[in-house]
Design an enzyme around this catalytic site. Structure first.
Site, PDB file in Angstrom:
ATOM      1  N   ASP A   1      -3.013  -5.873  -6.170  1.00 57.14           N
ATOM      2  CA  ASP A   1      -3.539  -6.077  -4.946  1.00 57.14           C
ATOM      3  C   ASP A   1      -2.460  -6.486  -4.016  1.00 57.14           C
ATOM      4  O   ASP A   1      -1.662  -7.601  -4.125  1.00 57.14           O
ATOM      5  CB  ASP A   1      -4.730  -7.036  -4.881  1.00 57.14           C
ATOM      6  CG  ASP A   1      -5.331  -7.121  -3.454  1.00 57.14           C
ATOM      7  OD1 ASP A   1      -4.975  -6.929  -2.468  1.00 57.14           O
ATOM      8  OD2 ASP A   1      -6.703  -7.455  -3.701  1.00 57.14           O
TER       9      ASP A   1
ATOM     10  N   CYS B   1      -2.896   5.659   9.712  1.00 56.38           N
ATOM     11  CA  CYS B   1      -2.963   7.035  10.199  1.00 56.38           C
ATOM     12  C   CYS B   1      -4.475   7.136  10.690  1.00 56.38           C
ATOM     13  O   CYS B   1      -5.013   7.944  10.152  1.00 56.38           O
ATOM     14  CB  CYS B   1      -2.868   8.037   8.800  1.00 56.38           C
ATOM     15  SG  CYS B   1      -3.711   7.423   7.304  1.00 56.38           S
TER      16      CYS B   1
ATOM     17  N   CYS C   1       0.918  -1.252  -0.307  1.00 58.09           N
ATOM     18  CA  CYS C   1       0.077   0.076   0.122  1.00 58.09           C
ATOM     19  C   CYS C   1       0.993   1.242  -0.042  1.00 58.09           C
ATOM     20  O   CYS C   1       0.942   2.240   0.753  1.00 58.09           O
ATOM     21  CB  CYS C   1      -0.808   0.052   1.281  1.00 58.09           C
ATOM     22  SG  CYS C   1      -1.638  -1.410   1.375  1.00 58.09           S
ATOM     23  N   ALA C   2       1.795   1.275  -1.024  1.00 55.65           N
ATOM     24  CA  ALA C   2       2.950   2.355  -0.852  1.00 55.65           C
ATOM     25  C   ALA C   2       2.732   3.824  -1.378  1.00 55.65           C
ATOM     26  O   ALA C   2       3.111   4.628  -0.724  1.00 55.65           O
ATOM     27  CB  ALA C   2       4.054   1.672  -1.867  1.00 55.65           C
TER      28      ALA C   2
ATOM     29  N   PRO D   1       1.361   7.500  -1.487  1.00 57.24           N
ATOM     30  CA  PRO D   1       1.972   8.050  -2.469  1.00 57.24           C
ATOM     31  C   PRO D   1       3.611   8.022  -2.684  1.00 57.24           C
ATOM     32  O   PRO D   1       4.182   8.590  -3.430  1.00 57.24           O
ATOM     33  CB  PRO D   1       1.618   9.495  -2.294  1.00 57.24           C
ATOM     34  CG  PRO D   1       1.580   9.792  -0.887  1.00 57.24           C
ATOM     35  CD  PRO D   1       1.276   8.492  -0.418  1.00 57.24           C
ATOM     36  N   GLY D   2       4.383   7.395  -1.636  1.00 57.61           N
ATOM     37  CA  GLY D   2       5.696   6.854  -1.982  1.00 57.61           C
ATOM     38  C   GLY D   2       6.555   7.439  -0.705  1.00 57.61           C
ATOM     39  O   GLY D   2       7.834   7.415  -1.024  1.00 57.61           O
ATOM     40  N   GLY D   3       6.105   8.235   0.132  1.00 55.88           N
ATOM     41  CA  GLY D   3       6.916   8.939   0.919  1.00 55.88           C
ATOM     42  C   GLY D   3       7.934   7.832   1.676  1.00 55.88           C
ATOM     43  O   GLY D   3       9.382   7.779   1.850  1.00 55.88           O
ATOM     44  N   LYS D   4       7.019   6.781   2.169  1.00 57.48           N
ATOM     45  CA  LYS D   4       7.898   5.726   2.901  1.00 57.48           C
ATOM     46  C   LYS D   4       8.862   5.126   1.732  1.00 57.48           C
ATOM     47  O   LYS D   4       9.898   4.484   2.104  1.00 57.48           O
ATOM     48  CB  LYS D   4       6.913   4.637   3.622  1.00 57.48           C
ATOM     49  CG  LYS D   4       6.051   5.557   4.535  1.00 57.48           C
ATOM     50  CD  LYS D   4       5.154   4.634   5.114  1.00 57.48           C
ATOM     51  CE  LYS D   4       4.007   5.520   6.222  1.00 57.48           C
ATOM     52  NZ  LYS D   4       3.394   6.459   5.688  1.00 57.48           N
TER      53      LYS D   4
END
Length: 423
Positions: free
Chosen positions: A287, A354, A240-241, A243-246
């Protein structure tokens, strides 16, 4: 003729119509191109006006209620709400009243209410600013406030109300050198290593953006990867990446990253961010629950109610009613079970949401520990610079809330747990 700001104000009213009348989220509306026809300045102003009005909705309604014998149709009521917010927070009365009267007069169904609009807003201009400042911080709708008071208590909820009303500053994660990014952007270095910007303007125009020196990421959202502590060469699955910050944090640490998201549009944003920062990760549009393989570590930032992000997304409690939360909670449990199968023996899973709801955090981990005999929480991993030991939870996780760091501008609500396999 002076600029009336009509395009931005009309668009702000439309956004409120969609959020309050149709239950649509601001992010969904913006992604769909709702404001794309506006000039960039008007686009930013419309979104800001809608968000600020939503933050102060309870105050605006209380002030308007004194001057209305009955509520007008939603579009007119939203025009009055935007007007009341502007009048009560310092915008010149003449421009606000004229713009809102013109907006209503142009409406094909409600033009006959322009006189009401004029009369009400003139009264608000006279007594609104003083009344505004005397009102309590707006509260969340009862459907959400009730469970949060039950979870954290009335005093904590009152502090969260203040944090939600204040909104959120802009936080940045540095690609490598946080003190240098703070100096470059004029930001403040936070205890956990994020950089906080007060009164940020256009993000893409800020120094260091175009060459990928940093990316936007709330300080709380940056903590799961800091806690995971990826080592160079470790294989890490980021589920569940978007928008990519992590994903970028993991790649910047030297991990070999596989990033998974089921949306091609959202994964496109991940790939754009990776390209801008010059970081590398394998990206898969699929998925999360069909992802296979074994990894040294798995990061699962599970889909959730997003109730921890209300200070920056004030539309959420007004567009939603909680009816979908049960399905999300069930999905989180399934994702934990699947992700656990992707962790090597001796490896670790970082689960985070979150959310401010214990059912999406503490309770999930209590239940997962009962389902998996080879799973244990690693509370020691949470002991990183800037994290208050008092934020720890009984089952071995970390609870973050918007009222924490109140003197620094708060943080998003988050739950984070490190789960070790075996040993």
């Amino acid at each position: 003729m002076a600029d009336t700001g009509l395009p931005a104000r009309r668009s702000a009213v439309y956004l409120l119509d969609q959020i309050l009348g149709e239950g649509r989220l601001m992010s969904e509306l913006l992604t769909a191109g709702t404001l794309d026809k506006l000039e960039p300045e008007d686009r930013a102003r419309a979104a800001r006006l809608a968000q600020d009005t939503l933050r102060g909705l309870e105050r605006a309604d209380r002030i308007l209620q004194k001057h209305l014998s009955k509520y007008p149709p939603l579009t007119v009521r939203n025009a009055l709400r935007v007007g009341a917010f502007e009048l009560c927070t310092g915008t010149a009365a003449h421009g606000v009243v004229n713009a809102m009267v013109e907006l209503v007069s142009r409406h094909k169904h409600y033009s006959h209410l322009k006189g009401l609009t004029n009369a009400v807003l003139r009264k608000v201009a006279a007594d609104g600013p003083t009344a505004w400042d005397a009102l309590r911080p707006p509260r969340l709708p009862k459907w959400l406030r009730g469970p949060l008071v039950e979870a954290w208590g009335a005093d904590a909820m009152a502090r969260m109300d203040i944090a939600h009303f204040a909104g959120a500053p802009l936080d940045l994660t540095a690609k490598s050198d946080a003190p240098a990014v703070a100096a470059l952007t004029g930001g403040t270095l936070l205890p956990t290593g994020s950089v906080r910007i007060a009164n940020a303007g256009q993000v893409s125009a800020m120094p260091g953006f175009s060459d990928g020196t940093w990316w936007v990421q709330d300080a709380a959202a940056a903590l799961p990867v800091r806690i995971l502590a990826p080592q160079p060469g470790e294989t890490v699955l980021d589920l569940c990446a978007a928008p990519g910050g992590k994903t970028m944090q993991l790649a910047a640490a030297g991990a070999v990253v596989t990033a998974v998201d089921d949306s091609s549009v959202r994964m496109g944003r991940v790939e754009e961010n990776l390209a801008r920062t010059g970081l590398k990760a394998k990206t898969l549009v699929q998925d999360a629950q069909i992802t296979t393989g074994t990894f040294d570590a798995v990061l699962l930032d599970a889909p959730c109610s997003a109730t921890g992000t209300i200070r920056r997304h004030p539309d959420l409690p007004h567009a939603k009613d909680g009816s979908e939360f049960g399905d999300l909670i069930a999905m989180q449990a399934d994702l934990i079970d699947h992700a656990w199968g992707c962790v090597k023996p001796g490896g670790r899973l970082v689960f985070c949401t979150c959310s401010l709801l214990p059912d999406e955090g503490e309770v999930q981990i209590d239940d997962a520990l009962e389902r998996h005999a080879d799973m244990r929480t690693d509370a020691d991993a949470l002991e990183i610079p800037g994290v208050d030991p008092a934020w720890g939870t009984s089952e071995g996780g970390l609870r973050l809330r918007p009222d924490y760091w109140s003197d620094l501008g708060g943080m998003d609500g988050f739950y984070i747990a490190v789960l070790r396999k075996g040993g």
